[in-house]
Design an enzyme around this catalytic site. Structure first.
Site, short mmCIF file in Angstrom:
data_model
loop_
_atom_site.label_atom_id
_atom_site.label_comp_id
_atom_site.label_asym_id
_atom_site.label_seq_id
_atom_site.Cartn_x
_atom_site.Cartn_y
_atom_site.Cartn_z
N LYS B 47 0.83 -1.20 0.00
CA LYS B 47 0.00 0.00 0.00
C LYS B 47 0.87 1.27 0.00
O LYS B 47 0.63 2.19 -0.78
CB LYS B 47 -0.90 -0.03 1.24
CG LYS B 47 -2.08 0.92 1.21
CD LYS B 47 -3.08 0.57 2.32
CE LYS B 47 -4.11 1.65 2.50
NZ LYS B 47 -5.02 1.35 3.63
N LEU B 49 3.96 1.56 -0.96
CA LEU B 49 4.70 1.68 -2.22
C LEU B 49 3.78 2.15 -3.36
O LEU B 49 4.23 2.85 -4.28
CB LEU B 49 5.39 0.35 -2.58
CG LEU B 49 6.50 -0.08 -1.61
CD1 LEU B 49 7.11 -1.41 -2.04
CD2 LEU B 49 7.59 0.99 -1.49
N CYS B 152 7.47 20.89 10.69
CA CYS B 152 7.43 21.58 9.40
C CYS B 152 7.13 23.07 9.51
O CYS B 152 7.33 23.81 8.56
CB CYS B 152 6.39 20.93 8.49
SG CYS B 152 6.87 19.28 7.98
N SER B 211 12.19 14.96 2.41
CA SER B 211 13.44 15.17 1.68
C SER B 211 14.37 16.05 2.51
O SER B 211 14.01 16.46 3.61
CB SER B 211 13.13 15.83 0.33
OG SER B 211 12.43 17.04 0.53
N GLY B 307 3.27 20.41 2.44
CA GLY B 307 3.44 19.24 3.30
C GLY B 307 3.04 17.96 2.59
O GLY B 307 3.63 16.91 2.79
#
Lengths: 457, 457
Positions: B47, B49, B152, B211, B307
């Protein structure tokens, strides 16, 4: 940045101050118990346990005892378990400390504009400040600033940051009522430290010094309606410096089992070396307008972060001050240990208590107080307070302590407590420990040698 | 705190802005490779992936590839190894980003008064800001503030904190030249996330979105001599709110293997719900004095922290804005992924680039920009910038972009890039991915269902 040539009153007041220690007090045998329970005898362990008996600390405040389940598993607790304990057992201490500070300040939680907090014993998103703010029912728009990476200097660094933020609101004509919080739960890392000692055979002394505490202050600017009571302290100025090329000498780095103490033998010498330059920079703008009897380091009371015995004795040496100048630092260290960032507000709280006045140098309480703490970097945080010597309004029966300008020679109390300090003043050791030391079979020279390494920020 | 009824110019300028991504770009197959190499097939892994192929991200910037030694051991890297990598590979990115910002600002490192930094992917004492300051040769008295616990939202929270500190210096008549830094190294935690997916069978999507990046701005007050060049942005105001009782919906909590993502299905709805109230509070003092064509959300450009795809599409829905309003957010998300706190300055950097102007809504670049990011709490950080539309002095050949008040219809560039956006605008997916999606055997409904969970702060 130093306050440079500016000497006007910044209008910054500590309106309230609260400290909450956890319920348990660890004597030096706590470390012996856990060492014996989990680790084989070894030269490094023996050495650390010897040092542990001569830290100058009578008891370290802790959220638990050596029988706490988390320190009795085959492996030390993980950083995730440490985080959970920080939340369950640490955050309530911070809430209580904050409530005490708010109560004394006569500030309602709804008036709080910012929360500036610090810890070096937790990492989480949201940070612990979120949970304290929620518990206190602070406004949802409260500005939160959680400081990281500054270890034992965190308390004063948070106060400095709060002061600058406060002045930002002064500029905008807005009230600033800033709750400053420091919370540390260190003692849970005892197994991690003992584990490292057993495995690396390094003389790691963190577990012998660190303790748990929450403390808080309410810092205010002078905009908006203020409570009629006098502030506890006025914050006049601050100074922050980093000693170049010392980042490998002092640290507290993240690890699967919490945070590991980094500590080099150069620390006592380094911290001593920066005291005088930091003091000079801090005081430069103030000295011309201060009275003649507030010109030199011994003219002030000192709220020094008691990182270890040698921090205090080192300060005595280079600043020509006495243990009595740092009476609240010694008292906090002896009775609670080094609670990292949370310690300094505890020292400032202790300093204003009546029994402390009784052992002021020459029986004279100072109007001005220098606050000082060291942290990884190595950084020094120093600030200047004016102490409110009026009786606290909540306790109208108290009489103000005598100050520099008043004459008196009294108090049996003072003499008794002073004796306690003076006996062990050379190494910050209490009378009781001094006696134990005299009776001990370990040669004096060994102790002297070992205690040389006894230093934390 | 909102700026309340105050509308005077606070004199706060972003003088320079720098972004440094690491050298590697991970396509969606990076996750497949590591999953196949170390974990058995399982429903949850399958799921995740699948979702990973439809994030809307073309590539995620990373300090390494799937062959990096630290993600190829039997066990995921520990938090200590993650810290060491953050120091060795992350800090140089922050130094480079800071140098770019300083260079554009025409500010010498010796002039820097404060460093306000943030990260949620490291914990250390001293913090990483110490090493950046050292590398840049900043003054030893520079005031450092390292923010923690804000995930974030860290970039804008750091900018807000820097703004308040800056105004503190304005009050004192002192220049403030504040270096604001955000650094995140998230991709190294891919094995930890995959490990959790395999063990818990939870649909954890952090590894598909996050990232690495470093970004920096120089924020200045208007005291002291300033470079003759125009600022990049003027910072006019800010707003910070916490959504009550949402702390369990979004988080990033410490673990022996780094930090683990906490993310509930309520996040998209929660973040959407707070956008309008935060915008209203932010704009209240400004709207009366802004021109008639700057009154409603679509009148502004939006630098939204990307986000996840649903953050952007959610903002479109509730604020009645288009992907073109958030063109720099989409572009940053598609080409680099979600670099947590470091992303927002990258978005602000991207927004000012010539090719972005070409795809402004209706071909008109806005004079005012709303910045917005969400973090654990859940908190929203929002701020208002005035963009400098003059040609940058370092590039005299450029002509200023057209603004609201000018007329034009041009640019093949614009149309081409716009097409790229519009094709996938409904879910923030690029044209290339849209095509892939159409060809895929997985039914549309499944994708639509899966992408519903595709949300991070």
């Amino acid at each position: 940045m130093a306050v440079q040539a500016e000497t006007r009153d910044l209008g910054l007041s500590v309106l309230g101050l609260g400290v909450q220690y956890p319920p348990h007090a660890l004597k030096s045998d706590a470390l012996d118990i856990l060492s014996k329970r989990f680790y084989p005898d070894s030269p490094a362990m023996k050495k650390v346990l010897s040092i542990n008996r001569y830290t100058g600390i009578d008891q370290r405040s802790s959220i638990g005892t050596p029988d706490h389940p988390l320190v009795n598993n085959p492996e030390p607790p993980t950083i995730a378990e440490i985080h959970n304990l920080f939340r369950s057992d640490g955050i309530p201490l911070a809430v209580t400390a904050a409530r005490k500070a708010l109560e004394e300040a006569h500030i309602d939680p709804s008036q709080i504009t910012h929360v500036v907090s610090t810890t070096c014993t937790d990492s989480a998103n949201p940070g612990y400040d979120h949970y304290v703010a929620k518990e206190l029912n602070l406004p949802s728009s409260v500005e939160k600033v959680l400081l990281h990476g500054i270890g034992c200097s965190g308390g004063l660094a948070a106060l400095r940051t709060a002061a600058n933020l406060s002045l930002g609101h002064t500029f905008r004509g807005l009230p600033a009522r800033i709750l400053v919080i420091a919370l540390e739960v260190s003692t849970i890392m005892v197994r991690s430290e003992l584990d490292s000692i057993a495995k690396t055979q390094e003389t790691r002394i963190g577990a012998a010094l660190f303790s748990d505490c929450a403390s808080a202050v309410v810092l205010s600017n002078n905009i908006g309606s203020l409570p009629s009571s006098s502030p506890v302290y006025s914050l006049l100025g601050w100074e922050h410096q980093t000693i170049p090329n010392t980042e490998d000498d002092l640290g507290f780095d993240v690890d699967p089992q919490g945070w590991k103490v980094v500590l080099s033998p150069r620390v006592p010498q380094l911290t001593q070396s920066v005291l005088r330059p930091a003091y000079t920079a801090l005081m430069r703008p103030f000295l011309p307008s201060l009275p003649d009897n507030y010109q030199n380091p011994p003219d002030f009371d000192w709220a020094m972060h008691p990182g270890g015995a040698l921090i205090l004795t080192g300060a005595e040496k280079v600043m020509k001050i006495t243990p009595e100048h740092m009476r609240a630092s010694y008292d906090t260290y002896i009775n609670h240990g080094n609670s990292s960032s949370a310690t300094i507000f505890s020292v400032l709280d202790r300093l204003r208590q009546k029994d402390m006045d009784a052992i002021a140098p020459g029986g004279k309480v100072k109007d001005y107080v220098v606050g000082c703490a060291f942290g990884p970097g190595i950084t020094v945080e120093m600030c200047l307070f004016k102490r409110n010597l009026d009786p606290r309004p909540t306790s109208g029966l108290e009489t103000p302590p005598e100050t520099e300008s008043e004459a008196s020679e009294d108090s049996d109390d003072r003499i008794e407590v002073e004796d306690e300090f003076v006996a062990g003043a050379d190494k910050g050791i209490s009378r009781q420990q001094q006696k134990q030391k005299e009776q001990d079979v370990v040669p004096e020279t060994f102790i002297a040698q070992e205690i040389e390494g006894l230093e934390l920020d």
